[in-house]
Design a protein around this motif. Structure first.
Motif, mmCIF file in Angstrom:
data_model
loop_
_atom_site.group_PDB
_atom_site.id
_atom_site.type_symbol
_atom_site.label_atom_id
_atom_site.label_comp_id
_atom_site.label_asym_id
_atom_site.label_seq_id
_atom_site.Cartn_x
_atom_site.Cartn_y
_atom_site.Cartn_z
ATOM 1 N N LEU A 210 -47.938 -37.742 56.126
ATOM 2 C CA LEU A 210 -47.510 -39.011 56.513
ATOM 3 C C LEU A 210 -47.375 -39.845 55.308
ATOM 4 N N VAL A 211 -46.269 -39.726 54.760
ATOM 5 C CA VAL A 211 -45.795 -40.155 53.327
ATOM 6 C C VAL A 211 -44.430 -41.073 53.538
ATOM 7 N N TYR A 212 -44.358 -42.149 52.629
ATOM 8 C CA TYR A 212 -43.102 -43.065 52.932
ATOM 9 C C TYR A 212 -42.547 -42.955 51.546
ATOM 10 N N ASP A 213 -41.185 -42.470 51.371
ATOM 11 C CA ASP A 213 -40.564 -42.740 49.926
ATOM 12 C C ASP A 213 -41.162 -42.002 48.763
ATOM 13 N N VAL A 214 -42.134 -41.317 48.917
ATOM 14 C CA VAL A 214 -42.637 -40.503 47.798
ATOM 15 C C VAL A 214 -43.053 -39.244 48.418
ATOM 16 N N PRO A 215 -43.013 -37.921 47.223
ATOM 17 C CA PRO A 215 -43.332 -36.748 47.795
ATOM 18 C C PRO A 215 -44.942 -36.613 47.773
ATOM 19 N N PHE A 216 -45.249 -35.680 48.582
ATOM 20 C CA PHE A 216 -46.550 -35.272 48.627
ATOM 21 C C PHE A 216 -46.761 -34.341 47.371
ATOM 22 N N ALA A 217 -48.024 -34.445 47.030
ATOM 23 C CA ALA A 217 -48.625 -33.245 46.129
ATOM 24 C C ALA A 217 -49.878 -33.134 46.293
ATOM 25 N N ARG A 317 -50.830 -54.430 48.540
ATOM 26 C CA ARG A 317 -49.942 -53.611 47.919
ATOM 27 C C ARG A 317 -49.232 -52.952 49.130
ATOM 28 N N VAL A 318 -48.075 -52.453 48.897
ATOM 29 C CA VAL A 318 -47.435 -51.565 50.025
ATOM 30 C C VAL A 318 -47.911 -50.265 49.853
ATOM 31 N N PRO A 319 -48.707 -49.682 51.032
ATOM 32 C CA PRO A 319 -49.239 -48.511 51.035
ATOM 33 C C PRO A 319 -47.903 -47.376 50.950
ATOM 34 N N GLU A 320 -48.122 -46.296 50.348
ATOM 35 C CA GLU A 320 -47.238 -44.982 50.081
ATOM 36 C C GLU A 320 -47.500 -44.095 51.169
#
Length: 412
Positions: A210-217, A317-320
């Protein structure tokens, strides 16, 4: 002699469960309450996963299993970790528990001795500090400030490490803030860890999908040379809408996994056999439903963030990632409600929203961070619209004048 053990004296009930229970009680009394306090998606478990559970029942998969989980599920987890994260684990380096929560607890209980320290960046999930205490350790809370994106920085980690430090707990995407660590940020923390060989990492990846506009690491991928000191934890509850099925898993050093299985063998034995066979499909089957899940959650996130920015006294903030918005309510502290009560804390504000406007949220103090509130946007757009309208009305209804500390004390 008292019946209840002393170790429970320092353990608090879950703030999320408490607010949800209070909201349910008000609803039973006939009140109209919108509940945004529970960390649970409102989607149905995908049809293919449901069918796998039904077939498990029909095919007699209803008996005891190995403590670590059935081999086909551990193999599915093994393949998932290689496919999605580039991580290689032997089958006996993987264990399955009754949700990621139990896997976290098993790890802490299996590894902590009295006075061992666990570094926990805050804001953090409500259960982390109390699980550490129940396991006999001492939580070391380190603020990951809003101005730094609610993320722990290397210098802060370095300063918190002592000879007694055993674990660093990382949760990304984060509950409650939605912050997501980049691979570079994890690598920077790993540089600190390389100087302290006695510190291990518990990487809670439960919101990975569940990530938006960013990659998971994840830490084990960002610092593969530290894998022998990393326990990676995940599950199917959030991304596959299987909270009630109770399936989580951990992958890490063989000796730790063996010890965790010993703990589990004397507690729950294993998670539901039916749930395990459903989880095989959830992890190894088609993942095409995820795009729709994430797109819908992103739409809801944007709606809530937009509405919050219209609410006087609140900011966010906008959560990622994940499905929470962590909202500063510093701007409403010191204000008066219509009944003359002073909003002195995030708990006061959360109770004001619940009692006066019928919206259940969780105060940030439950996540070791004040003054904030957490909203879960894992609810329908209609529910979110109703809740946001009520919160806006609550903010507007507050007295415009901020009282001085002396005035607040006088009223209190």
């Amino acid at each position: 002699m008292t019946l209840i053990s002393k170790r429970l004296a320092a353990v608090r009930p879950s703030a999320t469960k408490a607010m949800t229970a209070r909201a349910a009680a008000l609803r039973e009394e006939g009140n109209d309450v919108v509940t945004l306090s529970q960390g649970e998606p409102d989607f149905d478990t995908p049809d293919n996963v449901q069918l796998a559970g039904i077939n498990a029942i029909r095919n007699g998969k209803t008996r005891y299993t190995a403590v670590a989980g059935v081999k086909p599920l551990r193999e599915a987890i093994q393949h998932k970790l290689q496919r999605d994260n580039g991580l290689e684990y032997d089958i006996d380096e993987i264990t399955v528990g009754c949700g990621a929560k139990q896997v976290v607890f098993n790890a802490l209980f299996a590894s902590l001795d009295p006075r061992d320290e666990v570094i926990i960046p805050t804001p953090c999930w409500v259960s982390y500090p109390d699980m550490v205490r129940l396991a006999g350790g001492e939580p070391v809370l380190v603020e990951a400030a809003e101005r730094h994106g609610f993320k722990l920085r290397p210098a802060e980690l370095e300063a918190a490490i002592t000879p007694r430090t055993k674990w660093l707990m990382l949760n990304s995407p984060n509950n409650p803030t939605g912050a997501v660590y980049s691979k570079a940020e994890l690598a920077a923390l790993a540089e600190v860890l390389r100087r302290h060989a006695h510190v291990h990492v518990l990487s809670d990846d439960i919101y990975e999908k569940l990530v938006y506009d960013v990659p998971f690491a994840t830490m084990a991928s960002a610092a593969p040379d530290l894998c022998e000191r990393i326990l990676t934890i995940n599950g199917v509850s959030k991304s596959t809408a299987m909270t009630g099925w109770r399936v989580g898993y951990g992958a890490g050093p063989k000796a730790l996994i063996k010890a965790m299985n010993t703990v589990q063998g004397q507690t729950s034995s294993h998670t539901s056999s039916i749930s395990q066979y459903a989880a095989i499909e959830a992890i190894g089957g088609p993942q095409d439903y995820l795009d729709a899940f994430v797109a819908e959650l992103k739409k809801r996130r944007d709606l809530v963030v937009d509405r919050v920015r219209q609410m006087p006294g609140l900011r966010c903030r906008v959560p990622e990632g994940a499905f929470y918005v962590f909202i500063s309510c510093a701007g409403v502290l010191g204000k008066l409600t219509a009944s003359g009560k002073v909003i002195e804390s995030d708990m006061d504000f959360a109770m004001y929203l619940l009692e006066d406007f019928g919206v259940a949220v969780v105060p940030g103090s439950g996540f070791m961070a004040s003054p904030y509130i957490r909203i879960s946007y894992a609810s329908s757009v209609e529910e979110l619209e109703r809740a946001c309208s009520r919160i806006l009305a609550a903010c507007v209804a507050l007295s415009e004048g901020v009282l001085s500390h002396e005035q607040v004390k006088a009223i209190a």
